[in-house]
Design a protein around this motif. Structure first.
Motif, mmCIF file in Angstrom:
data_model
loop_
_atom_site.group_PDB
_atom_site.id
_atom_site.type_symbol
_atom_site.label_atom_id
_atom_site.label_comp_id
_atom_site.label_asym_id
_atom_site.label_seq_id
_atom_site.Cartn_x
_atom_site.Cartn_y
_atom_site.Cartn_z
ATOM 1 N N GLN A 18 0.843 -1.192 0.000
ATOM 2 C CA GLN A 18 0.000 0.000 0.000
ATOM 3 C C GLN A 18 0.880 1.244 0.000
ATOM 4 O O GLN A 18 1.889 1.309 0.712
ATOM 5 N N THR A 19 0.491 2.222 -0.774
ATOM 6 C CA THR A 19 1.258 3.459 -0.888
ATOM 7 C C THR A 19 1.043 4.326 0.357
ATOM 8 O O THR A 19 -0.101 4.637 0.698
ATOM 9 N N PRO A 20 2.117 4.729 1.035
ATOM 10 C CA PRO A 20 1.957 5.598 2.210
ATOM 11 C C PRO A 20 1.566 7.020 1.802
ATOM 12 O O PRO A 20 1.810 7.435 0.661
ATOM 13 N N PRO A 21 0.968 7.779 2.716
ATOM 14 C CA PRO A 21 0.367 9.084 2.368
ATOM 15 C C PRO A 21 1.314 10.288 2.400
ATOM 16 O O PRO A 21 1.215 11.159 3.270
ATOM 17 N N PHE A 22 2.189 10.359 1.420
ATOM 18 C CA PHE A 22 3.030 11.542 1.236
ATOM 19 C C PHE A 22 3.707 11.447 -0.128
ATOM 20 O O PHE A 22 3.756 10.366 -0.727
ATOM 21 N N PRO A 23 4.230 12.559 -0.641
ATOM 22 C CA PRO A 23 4.840 12.549 -1.973
ATOM 23 C C PRO A 23 5.967 11.530 -2.117
ATOM 24 O O PRO A 23 6.550 11.077 -1.133
ATOM 25 N N GLU A 24 6.286 11.222 -3.370
ATOM 26 C CA GLU A 24 7.159 10.079 -3.680
ATOM 27 C C GLU A 24 8.646 10.340 -3.538
ATOM 28 O O GLU A 24 9.385 9.471 -3.061
ATOM 29 N N TYR A 25 9.134 11.472 -3.934
ATOM 30 C CA TYR A 25 10.572 11.725 -4.016
ATOM 31 C C TYR A 25 11.029 12.620 -2.864
ATOM 32 O O TYR A 25 10.469 13.703 -2.681
#
Length: 439
Positions: free
Chosen positions: A344-351
């Motif tokens: 699951q993708t965590p809740p904040f930008p990727e880089y």
């Protein structure tokens, strides 16, 4: 002969009387138990990764400062950490155990800082009961507790001055409605975590942007662009190309406190520790395996926690600067609307990749204390249902932790590689500050 026997009995009696008032020794395992209890409360509170690192740091500093005041082999953090004050040594009315005070100072700080810190009361009482059973006198316990409270109070004042409490005054962060920028992801579409974490006082960094990375690969829908090719790599290698080993690695290093399980119309939280808690656990494994004493172990925990927090500050500074789209959002929008990442993708930008950054930082610090080519078994996640994994160095573990984000489908490769570069820089700075003070 009788004189010799009488002399021997006198020596034995003298030694017995001398040791009668001596308190029992505590071990690095007692420190690890406090940090484990902190981790359990973080899971209970769904504490986000940067904030978890901050909690670990101030709790560890509380215990370590007690050690510094009573063990000449340890050096103060004054002159190493930004704005660190002169901690006044408490005056207590009688005998105390500095090791017991160190543990109680950690607990006192955790109780005040963690949202559910009051739940520490039960653990503290159980711990003190066990202390009585192994021979701590009631007077020693009370004096040690008094000492701990006074040190904790000073550390809490230092914590308050880092300006984390000012973050609530900032306007609520709103995702940018720009193509290629980050947007909340399923299943819960959480708002972004700690968008202003770069505003707090770092521990050793000159500024949050001291290790500012190169810009990310520019977003593009052009199939011949570097971004599209990178995205395609995630789609293939993070989907059908996943091997059983890749899946196992991704699961082992998931460490997502926000992970949810869908039961029909109900979303329930899954018990997972933060990335920082995992590395704190690794530090504990190494301290135990290398038989580090109480004082040295607390130093290791403190320096790892300091590195974790500053690595998060540095990484989060970039996250909300570049504000890049997650693979899940990009792939669904431009390649395959049905694609799902393994994790699951965590809740904040990727880089940048946070896990890559803090893993690299931790590996540098632990390598300083335990050496390169350090073989150990990481069983931190066993209590959460995952099998242990073996490593031949901390940097090997850091690289695997970083790559887990690629195989898990939640980061692009440049975020991983540049995240590690930033993390190594932070870790090396922490150690250089420590060495400068020791020389």
């Amino acid at each position: 002969m009788r004189k010799l026997l009488f002399f021997s009995l006198c020596v034995i009696c003298f030694a017995a009387c001398r040791n009668k008032g001596k308190s029992p020794e505590l071990s690095n395992g007692d420190i690890a138990k406090v940090l484990d209890e902190m981790t359990s409360l973080m899971i209970h509170d769904v504490t986000n990764p940067p904030l978890a690192a901050r909690f670990f740091t101030y709790a560890s500093l509380s215990g370590y400062e007690v050690v510094v005041q009573n063990d000449s082999n340890c050096i103060s953090m004054k002159g190493i950490l930004n704005g660190y004050p002169e901690i006044i040594k408490p005056a207590v009315p009688g005998t105390y155990s500095y090791q017991l005070s160190a543990i109680l100072a950690m607990i006192a700080t955790a109780k005040k800082m963690q949202p559910s810190g009051s739940l520490f009361e039960k653990y503290e009482q159980s711990f003190l009961d066990s202390c009585k059973k192994i021979g701590f006198a009631s007077e020693v316990i009370e004096n040690s507790k008094l000492y701990a409270q006074q040190v904790s109070k000073q550390i809490l004042a230092y914590a308050k001055a880092d300006k984390y409490n000012k973050i609530s005054n900032y306007p609520r962060y709103t995702p940018l409605n720009i193509e290629g920028s980050w947007y909340p992801t399923p299943p819960a579409y959480f708002p972004p975590v700690e968008p202003y974490f770069n505003t707090i006082r770092p521990f050793v960094l000159d500024s949050c942007s001291q290790f500012k990375p190169v810009p990310p690969v520019p977003f593009s829908k052009d199939k011949n662009s570097a971004f599209y090719k990178m995205m395609l790599g995630n789609y293939v290698e993070g989907g059908a190309g996943l091997t059983p080993e890749h899946r196992a690695i991704a699961a082992f290093w998931d460490c997502n406190p926000f992970a949810l399980k869908s039961d029909g119309h109900l979303l329930t939280g899954m018990k997972k520790i933060s990335p920082g808690a995992h590395w704190i656990g690794i530090a504990g494994i190494a301290c135990k395996q290398s038989k580090f004493n109480f004082s040295k172990s607390l130093e290791v925990y403190t320096m790892v926690a300091v590195g974790l927090t500053d690595s998060f500050i540095s990484c989060w500074d970039e996250k909300f600067r570049s504000n890049r789209i997650r693979p899940e959002t990009a792939i669904r929008s431009y390649i395959d609307p049905k694609w799902k990442p393994l994790l699951q993708t965590p809740p904040f930008p990727e880089y940048l990749s946070g896990h890559s950054s803090i893993s690299a930082t931790s590996s540098v610090i632990l390598t300083h204390y335990f050496g390169d080519n350090y073989h150990y078994t990481d069983d931190v996640e066993e209590k959460y249902g995952l099998p242990s994994r073996k490593f031949t160095s901390f940097k090997e573990a850091a690289k695997e932790g970083a790559m887990s984000r690629y195989w898990g489908g939640i980061h692009f490769m440049d975020a991983i590689e540049n995240g590690m570069t930033t993390g190594f820089g932070v870790g090396e700075l922490v150690i250089s500050k420590l060495k400068a003070k020791q020389s």
